[in-house]
Each structure stands twice: as C-alpha cells, then as structure tokens.
Design a protein around this motif. Structure first.
Motif, PDB file in Angstrom:
ATOM      1  N   TYR A 181      -5.478   2.237   3.505  1.00 47.35           N
ATOM      2  CA  TYR A 181      -4.394   1.507   4.163  1.00 47.35           C
ATOM      3  C   TYR A 181      -4.698   1.370   5.645  1.00 47.35           C
ATOM      4  CZ  TYR A 181       0.166   0.704   6.338  1.00 47.35           C
ATOM      5  OH  TYR A 181       1.192   0.201   7.096  1.00 47.35           O
ATOM      6  N   GLU A 182      -4.855   0.129   6.117  1.00 42.98           N
ATOM      7  CA  GLU A 182      -5.180  -0.136   7.519  1.00 42.98           C
ATOM      8  C   GLU A 182      -6.340   0.735   7.976  1.00 42.98           C
ATOM      9  OE1 GLU A 182      -1.647   0.186   9.856  1.00 42.98           O
ATOM     10  OE2 GLU A 182      -0.782  -1.661   9.045  1.00 42.98           O
ATOM     11  N   GLY A 183      -7.383   0.758   7.169  1.00 43.64           N
ATOM     12  CA  GLY A 183      -8.538   1.612   7.431  1.00 43.64           C
ATOM     13  C   GLY A 183      -8.555   2.701   6.386  1.00 43.64           C
ATOM     14  N   THR A 184      -8.375   3.929   6.831  1.00 49.00           N
ATOM     15  CA  THR A 184      -8.320   5.053   5.902  1.00 49.00           C
ATOM     16  C   THR A 184      -7.154   5.961   6.261  1.00 49.00           C
ATOM     17  OG1 THR A 184     -10.718   5.011   5.590  1.00 49.00           O
ATOM     18  CG2 THR A 184      -9.572   7.026   4.959  1.00 49.00           C
ATOM     19  N   PHE A 185      -6.256   6.144   5.320  1.00 51.81           N
ATOM     20  CA  PHE A 185      -5.112   7.031   5.492  1.00 51.81           C
ATOM     21  C   PHE A 185      -5.363   8.264   4.633  1.00 51.81           C
ATOM     22  CE2 PHE A 185      -0.958   8.822   4.774  1.00 51.81           C
ATOM     23  CZ  PHE A 185      -0.208   8.505   5.897  1.00 51.81           C
ATOM     24  N   ALA A 190       0.567   4.084   1.663  1.00 51.83           N
ATOM     25  CA  ALA A 190       0.912   4.629   2.971  1.00 51.83           C
ATOM     26  C   ALA A 190       1.984   3.814   3.657  1.00 51.83           C
ATOM     27  CB  ALA A 190      -0.318   4.724   3.859  1.00 51.83           C
ATOM     28  N   ARG A 228       0.836  -1.188   0.000  1.00 48.75           N
ATOM     29  CA  ARG A 228       0.000   0.000   0.000  1.00 48.75           C
ATOM     30  C   ARG A 228       0.875   1.243   0.000  1.00 48.75           C
ATOM     31  NH1 ARG A 228      -5.407  -0.931  -1.065  1.00 48.75           N
ATOM     32  NH2 ARG A 228      -6.183  -2.669   0.143  1.00 48.75           N
ATOM     33  N   ASN A 257      -3.661   7.898   9.574  1.00 52.30           N
ATOM     34  CA  ASN A 257      -4.885   7.106   9.588  1.00 52.30           C
ATOM     35  C   ASN A 257      -5.920   7.812  10.445  1.00 52.30           C
ATOM     36  OD1 ASN A 257      -2.722   4.677   9.166  1.00 52.30           O
ATOM     37  ND2 ASN A 257      -4.714   4.199   8.275  1.00 52.30           N
ATOM     38  N   SER A 307      -9.724   7.786  12.464  1.00 50.77           N
ATOM     39  CA  SER A 307     -10.657   6.876  13.118  1.00 50.77           C
ATOM     40  C   SER A 307     -11.971   6.859  12.338  1.00 50.77           C
ATOM     41  CB  SER A 307     -10.921   7.325  14.552  1.00 50.77           C
ATOM     42  OG  SER A 307     -11.583   8.583  14.550  1.00 50.77           O
ATOM     43  N   ALA A 330      -6.799  10.245  -0.376  1.00 52.80           N
ATOM     44  CA  ALA A 330      -6.730   9.210   0.660  1.00 52.80           C
ATOM     45  C   ALA A 330      -6.324   7.875   0.047  1.00 52.80           C
ATOM     46  CB  ALA A 330      -8.083   9.076   1.363  1.00 52.80           C
TER      47      ALA A 330
END
Length: 353
Positions: A221-225, A11, A9, A259, A261, A218
C-alpha cells in the motif's frame, strides 16, 4: 480500520479506522434494555456485578447483558463464541450479512442477523446505537477516543480497549477473556482460548522449522506497509513460533503498522513474507520492479506467502478472532510450511477455498 476492503487496500482501511475513531463522540456507563438478542448459553447470576478496567478507567456491568452492541471491529466473534448474538455489529471487512464472517455464521443458529452499523467516517453511529437499546457496548478491539467513550456511556456500559496495548492492538486471547468476563462467562472464555491455542501448538509441533524462522506481514500500500509486533496479524506469526525483524518496532513506533522507506526494505529480508494483496499476479509483478526488494533472498527464492485481501481467507487473516483463527490456520499454515521448508523448488500455493 473501518470500512470494507473491497476495491481498496488493507492499509487504507486500517488508516481510515484510526481516523474514524479519532473523530466523533462515544462511550460507556450503564443503562439497560430488556429483550434478548441472543439464543445464548446462560451465564451465572453470581458472575455479576463485574468491573472491567480499560483505557478510560473501568466499567461495571450490574447484570447479565442481553442487548449487546459491538463497536470493536472483531468483538462480535467472541460474543458469538460465548453463545450470544449481538443486536448490533460494526462492519469492517467483507460486507457480510450481520458483519459475521463465514467462520462464525453457524453460531447464529436461528437468531436474526445483527443490525450492521456502517463506517461513516465520523465515528460510531451513536443515534443508531442508541436506537438498538443496548445494555452493553463492547469496543475492545477498537480505538475509541475519550469523547466517544463518554458519549456512548450515556446509553449503556461501555467496555473500551485495554490501556496496556495500542489501539487496535489487543491480543485475541485478552479480547476473548475480557468479553467473557463482561458476559459472565469467564471460565468458558478461557476454555475457548485454550482450544485455539492448542491449534497453534499443533501447527508449531508439526512444523518445527517455524520456531527457527523469521517472518513479517506486509501489504503493498503506497509502497510497503508493514505490520508491527502489536498488530494481531503479526501476533499470528509469533504465535506460530516465527520471530519478527529485529528493528520492526523501532521503525514503526507505537502504531499497529507503518509505511517503510525504500532504505528499510531490509525489514523484509526474512525467511518468509506474508503479503496481503489485491491481486497476486499484479502485485507480485509490481513488487519485483523494486530492485531493492527483488534482490532479497526471500524474493529470489519465492518464499512469499500471498493472501488475497478480498477473499474470505484474506478477511480471516486480518480478523484474528477466536472464531476466525481455526479457519485461518487451516489455510495459512500449509503456505508458511512450504515457504520455509528449505527447498527452493517448493511452490507456495494459495488455498483454493
């Protein structure tokens, strides 16, 4: 930020860059070598000596550099645009020969491709850099530590990142002009910047809706970066006239991005979201599984711009240099125009090349 994005990814590559530059030794003073690694336009001898300020003080370049090594991840493009070919470059995206993207290969001419310095995860490869006998080391778009700067300075003058911006946060205009001064070509650098800025102005003039719209960049990456206002990718949007989410930097802090929340999914509630993804269909489907995101108007109306990170286009979007930007704008502007044209029936399609 160092390291190829193939199979990873974006990020993650960005995060590894910070780690890489936070763990080794490197930096700049002066010492010269002879043979030219360029088929350059000649700079005026009256331009030297030149002193350039940066995060760790200032560096004086006594004469026109001929053996240039770029430690900054995109610095090679400004060097090439100014008619010189570095003897060494640092690989970041794409795995290109000489670490030179397709938007810049014609600037090589008949010169040999530069030696590529790899991301080892321990900082700049000082021994390999020394073996190239540089007379200038550029680390403008980078994040050298003081220790790394001091080490590299034993081999040649080093121009580190400017102190007024976050690491990896220098705008492409400043990067180009700093490197222009270092090469004794300040006027030429300004011309190059003016030319690309004209491309931005034309894009904005042709699409007045950009200045009335909000957007954010955005990657899932591991959720939203999400990228902050000092990241070159976000500046790509603001240079086109878009506004960024109001609380973006408040959430991210002084980093290039972070990232967020799930509670701050509202930061994506813009007129357009540019997603840098590994696989458009899979990542789009995964995003839709997040009900907080799926309920946003930008998602419901399909006003998303998807950019495949492993493509030449995706690499150019992250490169943000004086040479990559025309290539990027040619592809990104039509996508953004479709996203914010006010017609929900308009599909935002990815470029075919």
């Amino acid at each position: 930020m160092l390291g190829s994005l193939r199979g990873t990814r974006l990020a993650a590559a960005l995060a590894s860059a910070l780690l890489l530059f936070a763990t080794a030794t490197a930096c700049g003073s002066d010492d010269g070598s002879d043979t030219a690694g360029s088929e350059a336009t000649e700079s005026s001898s009256t331009a030297f000596p030149v002193t350039l300020p940066h995060k760790y003080g200032s560096t004086t370049i006594k004469s026109e550099p001929k053996r240039i090594v770029t430690v900054g991840l995109t610095d090679q493009d400004a060097v090439l645009a100014l008619g010189k070919v570095p003897v060494g470059t640092t690989e970041w995206l794409g795995g290109y020969k000489g670490a030179i993207g397709p938007w810049a290969t014609d600037k090589l001419g008949s010169a040999a491709a530069p030696t590529v310095l790899k991301d080892t995860g321990t900082g700049p490869q000082t021994e390999k850099i020394a073996a190239l006998r540089p007379d200038l080391i550029l680390a403008v778009y980078g994040g050298l530590t003081k220790e790394q700067y001091d080490t590299l300075s034993k081999f040649a003058p080093v121009v580190a990142q400017p102190k007024e911006y976050n690491d990896f946060g220098v705008p492409w205009q400043n990067q180009t002009e700093i490197i222009g001064k270092a090469l004794g070509q300040e006027a030429k650098a300004k011309e190059l910047v003016t030319g690309v800025e004209a491309d931005f102005k034309k894009a904005t003039d042709d699409n007045p809706q950009f200045t009335k719209s909000s957007a954010v960049m955005a990657t899932p990456y591991e959720g939203t970066f999400v990228f902050g206002s000092q990241d070159p990718r976000s500046r790509l949007l603001t240079d086109l006239g878009f506004t960024l989410p109001k609380d973006l930097d408040k959430v991210i802090g002084d980093e290039f991005g972070a990232n967020i929340s799930k509670e701050r999914t509202d930061l994506l509630d813009t007129d357009a979201v540019v997603w840098i993804v590994s696989d458009t269909a899979k990542d789009k489907a995964a995003l839709r599984k997040n009900s907080l995101y799926a309920d946003l108007t930008v998602a419901k109306e399909d006003r998303e711009v998807f950019v495949k990170e492993s493509s030449d286009y995706g690499n150019s979007v992250s490169f943000v240099s004086v040479l990559s930007l025309p290539y990027t704008l040619e592809r990104l502007v039509p996508q953004l125009a479709a996203a914010v044209d006010g017609e929900t029936s308009t599909k935002v399609t990815e470029p075919t090349s």
